[in-house]
Motif scaffolding. Structure first.
Motif, PDB file in Angstrom:
ATOM      1  N   LEU A  24      -2.234  59.215  22.963  1.00  0.00           N
ATOM      2  CA  LEU A  24      -2.019  58.573  21.737  1.00  0.00           C
ATOM      3  C   LEU A  24      -3.264  58.487  21.083  1.00  0.00           C
ATOM      4  CD1 LEU A  24       0.161  56.105  22.478  1.00  0.00           C
ATOM      5  CD2 LEU A  24       0.530  58.710  22.697  1.00  0.00           C
ATOM      6  N   THR A  59       5.848  54.680  21.569  1.00  0.00           N
ATOM      7  CA  THR A  59       6.560  55.714  22.175  1.00  0.00           C
ATOM      8  C   THR A  59       7.809  56.318  22.495  1.00  0.00           C
ATOM      9  OG1 THR A  59       6.512  56.143  24.611  1.00  0.00           O
ATOM     10  CG2 THR A  59       4.795  57.105  23.587  1.00  0.00           C
ATOM     11  N   VAL A 109       8.000  62.806  21.568  1.00  0.00           N
ATOM     12  CA  VAL A 109       7.461  60.685  21.749  1.00  0.00           C
ATOM     13  C   VAL A 109       7.644  60.387  20.030  1.00  0.00           C
ATOM     14  CG1 VAL A 109       5.497  59.892  21.415  1.00  0.00           C
ATOM     15  CG2 VAL A 109       6.133  61.039  23.713  1.00  0.00           C
ATOM     16  N   LEU A 111       6.051  57.975  17.590  1.00  0.00           N
ATOM     17  CA  LEU A 111       5.226  57.385  17.520  1.00  0.00           C
ATOM     18  C   LEU A 111       5.212  55.920  16.525  1.00  0.00           C
ATOM     19  CD1 LEU A 111       2.318  60.549  17.392  1.00  0.00           C
ATOM     20  CD2 LEU A 111       2.715  58.807  19.274  1.00  0.00           C
ATOM     21  N   TYR A 119       0.352  63.076  19.505  1.00  0.00           N
ATOM     22  CA  TYR A 119       0.340  62.772  20.200  1.00  0.00           C
ATOM     23  C   TYR A 119       0.166  63.980  21.641  1.00  0.00           C
ATOM     24  CZ  TYR A 119       4.493  64.318  20.848  1.00  0.00           C
ATOM     25  OH  TYR A 119       6.105  65.285  21.018  1.00  0.00           O
TER      26      TYR A 119
END
Length: 147
Positions: A24, A59, A109, A111, A119
């Motif tokens: 990340l 995530t 994911v 974020l 990511y």
């Protein structure tokens, strides 16, 4: 009185069976790539609870649905000066507990935009090279021996 961060945190290396690792990019430091990290919310929060919570917050992944392991490794490191204002006066070191989370594949994911910009999934050696944190890179380099 400001609410200071607790100088005890988790580092969660999220990886696939093929040893692809999720990284990340920090929103507060673009170009700084890392695994999931985060501090305990309360002094009595168990580090396993912290790991599950942080993975979810950063995530959108529910760590309870996969294989989450406490690697029984802790790192004590000096807190970067740029982030020391988040801790009580005089606090200069943090204890980081390392976990591994094996997920089924390269998951999409979700974020937290205030924490991360983007990511990427990378093969483990490339992921280690991309990390700005030495303890994070070391944890990723240990991955083949941990599975």
């Amino acid at each position: 009185m400001p609410a200071y961060k607790i100088p005890e945190s988790v580092l969660v290396v999220i990886y696939t069976p093929q040893l692809d690792v999720l990284l990340l990019e920090r929103a507060d430091k673009p170009g700084f790539w890392q695994s999931v990290t985060g501090s305990k919310d309360t002094p009595d929060e168990d580090v396993l609870e912290t790991a599950i919570r942080e993975v979810g917050e950063e995530t959108g992944i529910d760590a309870r649905q996969f294989s989450l392991h406490n690697w029984q490794t802790s790192n004590i490191y000096e807190i970067y000066p740029v982030w020391r204002h988040r801790y009580a006066p005089g606090v200069t070191h943090n204890t980081e507990h390392v976990f591994g989370l094996c997920v089924s594949s390269r998951l999409d994911v979700q974020l937290s935009p205030r924490e991360h910009l983007q990511y990427q999934w990378l093969p483990w050696k490339e992921a280690a090279d991309q990390c700005f944190s030495a303890s994070n890179a070391e944890a990723i380099l240990q991955l083949p021996d941990r599975i």
